[in-house]
Design a protein around this motif. Sequence first.
Motif, PDB file in Angstrom:
ATOM      1  N   TYR A  13       0.842  -1.208   0.000  1.00 14.89           N
ATOM      2  CA  TYR A  13       0.000   0.000   0.000  1.00 14.89           C
ATOM      3  C   TYR A  13       0.873   1.252   0.000  1.00 14.89           C
ATOM      4  CZ  TYR A  13      -3.376   3.484   1.648  1.00 14.89           C
ATOM      5  OH  TYR A  13      -4.163   4.606   1.770  1.00 14.89           O
ATOM      6  N   GLN A  14       1.883   1.232   0.843  1.00 15.65           N
ATOM      7  CA  GLN A  14       2.776   2.375   0.991  1.00 15.65           C
ATOM      8  C   GLN A  14       3.546   2.656  -0.307  1.00 15.65           C
ATOM      9  OE1 GLN A  14       4.942   1.892   4.607  1.00 15.65           O
ATOM     10  NE2 GLN A  14       6.226   3.696   4.312  1.00 15.65           N
ATOM     11  N   ASN A  15       4.078   1.624  -0.914  1.00 14.20           N
ATOM     12  CA  ASN A  15       4.860   1.793  -2.146  1.00 14.20           C
ATOM     13  C   ASN A  15       3.983   2.219  -3.320  1.00 14.20           C
ATOM     14  OD1 ASN A  15       7.207   1.035  -0.797  1.00 14.20           O
ATOM     15  ND2 ASN A  15       6.952  -1.137  -1.309  1.00 14.20           N
ATOM     16  N   ARG A  16       2.807   1.612  -3.425  1.00 14.58           N
ATOM     17  CA  ARG A  16       1.911   1.968  -4.521  1.00 14.58           C
ATOM     18  C   ARG A  16       1.393   3.404  -4.357  1.00 14.58           C
ATOM     19  NH1 ARG A  16       2.603  -1.611  -8.778  1.00 14.58           N
ATOM     20  NH2 ARG A  16       2.709  -3.725  -7.920  1.00 14.58           N
ATOM     21  N   MET A  17       1.112   3.790  -3.127  1.00 14.56           N
ATOM     22  CA  MET A  17       0.644   5.153  -2.894  1.00 14.56           C
ATOM     23  C   MET A  17       1.715   6.160  -3.282  1.00 14.56           C
ATOM     24  SD  MET A  17      -2.019   6.868  -2.040  1.00 14.56           S
ATOM     25  CE  MET A  17      -3.070   5.761  -1.089  1.00 14.56           C
ATOM     26  N   GLN A  18       2.971   5.787  -3.052  1.00 13.19           N
ATOM     27  CA  GLN A  18       4.077   6.660  -3.441  1.00 13.19           C
ATOM     28  C   GLN A  18       4.107   6.821  -4.962  1.00 13.19           C
ATOM     29  OE1 GLN A  18       8.048   5.228  -2.406  1.00 13.19           O
ATOM     30  NE2 GLN A  18       8.673   7.324  -1.907  1.00 13.19           N
ATOM     31  N   SER A  19       3.805   5.742  -5.674  1.00  7.76           N
ATOM     32  CA  SER A  19       3.751   5.811  -7.133  1.00  7.76           C
ATOM     33  C   SER A  19       2.608   6.703  -7.600  1.00  7.76           C
ATOM     34  CB  SER A  19       3.587   4.415  -7.735  1.00  7.76           C
ATOM     35  OG  SER A  19       4.699   3.597  -7.432  1.00  7.76           O
ATOM     36  N   TYR A  20       1.429   6.553  -6.972  1.00  9.42           N
ATOM     37  CA  TYR A  20       0.283   7.372  -7.355  1.00  9.42           C
ATOM     38  C   TYR A  20       0.518   8.846  -7.019  1.00  9.42           C
ATOM     39  CZ  TYR A  20      -2.440   3.154  -8.288  1.00  9.42           C
ATOM     40  OH  TYR A  20      -2.883   1.975  -8.813  1.00  9.42           O
ATOM     41  N   ALA A  21       1.342   9.097  -6.010  1.00 14.65           N
ATOM     42  CA  ALA A  21       1.636  10.480  -5.638  1.00 14.65           C
ATOM     43  C   ALA A  21       2.353  11.219  -6.759  1.00 14.65           C
ATOM     44  CB  ALA A  21       2.497  10.504  -4.367  1.00 14.65           C
ATOM     45  N   ALA A 255      -4.726   1.042  -2.231  1.00 16.15           N
ATOM     46  CA  ALA A 255      -4.009   2.289  -2.506  1.00 16.15           C
ATOM     47  C   ALA A 255      -4.607   2.991  -3.716  1.00 16.15           C
ATOM     48  CB  ALA A 255      -2.525   1.994  -2.736  1.00 16.15           C
ATOM     49  N   ARG A 256      -4.928   2.230  -4.745  1.00 10.03           N
ATOM     50  CA  ARG A 256      -5.512   2.826  -5.938  1.00 10.03           C
ATOM     51  C   ARG A 256      -6.874   3.441  -5.633  1.00 10.03           C
ATOM     52  NH1 ARG A 256      -9.252   2.728  -9.088  1.00 10.03           N
ATOM     53  NH2 ARG A 256      -9.124   3.342 -11.274  1.00 10.03           N
ATOM     54  N   ILE A 268      -1.169  11.529   1.432  1.00  9.06           N
ATOM     55  CA  ILE A 268      -1.159  10.249   2.148  1.00  9.06           C
ATOM     56  C   ILE A 268       0.245   9.654   2.149  1.00  9.06           C
ATOM     57  CG2 ILE A 268      -2.047   7.883   2.163  1.00  9.06           C
ATOM     58  CD1 ILE A 268      -4.614   8.952   0.887  1.00  9.06           C
ATOM     59  N   SER A 269       0.894   9.697   0.996  1.00  2.39           N
ATOM     60  CA  SER A 269       2.249   9.154   0.894  1.00  2.39           C
ATOM     61  C   SER A 269       3.210   9.908   1.804  1.00  2.39           C
ATOM     62  CB  SER A 269       2.730   9.232  -0.559  1.00  2.39           C
ATOM     63  OG  SER A 269       4.014   8.671  -0.691  1.00  2.39           O
ATOM     64  N   GLY A 270       3.071  11.231   1.856  1.00  3.46           N
ATOM     65  CA  GLY A 270       3.932  12.024   2.731  1.00  3.46           C
ATOM     66  C   GLY A 270       3.704  11.694   4.195  1.00  3.46           C
ATOM     67  N   TYR A 271       2.451  11.418   4.559  1.00  2.00           N
ATOM     68  CA  TYR A 271       2.126  11.060   5.941  1.00  2.00           C
ATOM     69  C   TYR A 271       2.733   9.704   6.306  1.00  2.00           C
ATOM     70  CZ  TYR A 271      -0.693   9.637   9.962  1.00  2.00           C
ATOM     71  OH  TYR A 271      -1.103   9.195  11.195  1.00  2.00           O
ATOM     72  N   LEU A 272       2.662   8.748   5.376  1.00  2.00           N
ATOM     73  CA  LEU A 272       3.173   7.400   5.641  1.00  2.00           C
ATOM     74  C   LEU A 272       4.692   7.372   5.663  1.00  2.00           C
ATOM     75  CD1 LEU A 272       0.821   5.273   3.351  1.00  2.00           C
ATOM     76  CD2 LEU A 272       0.671   5.572   5.828  1.00  2.00           C
TER      77      LEU A 272
END
Length: 323
Positions: A13-21, A255-256, A268-272
């Motif tokens: 979730y964390q890695n994918r959210m970073q990609s979506y960011a 995450a998507r 969200i990515s920055g928070y995680l």
Amino acid sequence: MADELVYQLVCSYQNRMQSYAGMGILDTWYDRITFDRLLKEETSPDIQKRIRRSIERAADRTSEALLPKLAELVGDKWTILDAPPAVFHVRGQHTLFDPDDDWMTAKNVDEVAVKVFKEYLGTLAPDRQRLLSHFTLHDRAFKVVGVGSVGTRCLIQLMIDSHGKPIFLQVKEAARSVVGRYFKCPAVAHEGRRVVEGQRLMQAASDLFLGWTKGPYGRHFYVRQLRDMKLSPQIELMDAEVLGKYAALCGWVLARAHAKSGGLAAEISGYLGTGDRMAEVMVGYSNSYADQVEKDYERFVAACRSGRLEARTEVDMAADFRV
């Protein structure tokens, strides 16, 4: 092993959210998690084989494949087969409803059903309404829902087109959200609409016939296909490696959904962050949750044994209807 699975899910979730960011919002909305994409990303031959098998299974999970299993042709009309306690006609000889239930006391069930269905059609786009106009109602029955919807009402409706091809629609009751019960949230006029709009917002491709309606006694419902090439993963048959891959996939899908619906992937990515703190917290939460489930089950068993609650197995209940 359980801790490792949670860790894999959260990290995914964390890695994918970073990609979506790093993606534009339109690119995020167009993003699709497909079987073909999973095959390209997977390096294990065994996992690839399982994915291909899932593709084959999904292709067979259609209304047409379900028809001979769930219904029989009597004359020129298809009738849903009673299979209590899972499936039964509300006013049939195998009904599990009490005589004073509001579904049993309604004077004209067909008239009520037509009104409910008409309201549902009004929530669909004109092209979907036109598509459903080619189908004729043959039968409807009650269907017991899964663990997450225990205690709510659910109907399945069988419709057939001019070529004898079926579609099963599932009419599920939508109760008030858990968040709405415990937190101050904006008022919701229709819980079924809340569910439908939430699914449309989070999912890459929602059910073609997703809509909502209201029952004659004030209950809110949403409607979808009973089977539309949907899969139910058999988690109990997965080994550690496959279960880990599945956990990571769930993290990706979540995450998507969050990135698409909120448009706040960067926040969200920055928070995680990039560390393990979030994963460690979720592992602790998961263990506490598992402990609570075990305690709740112990109390449930004790209540059944003392006679405060009545509990019967599905096999035991089904035996009442065998000839």
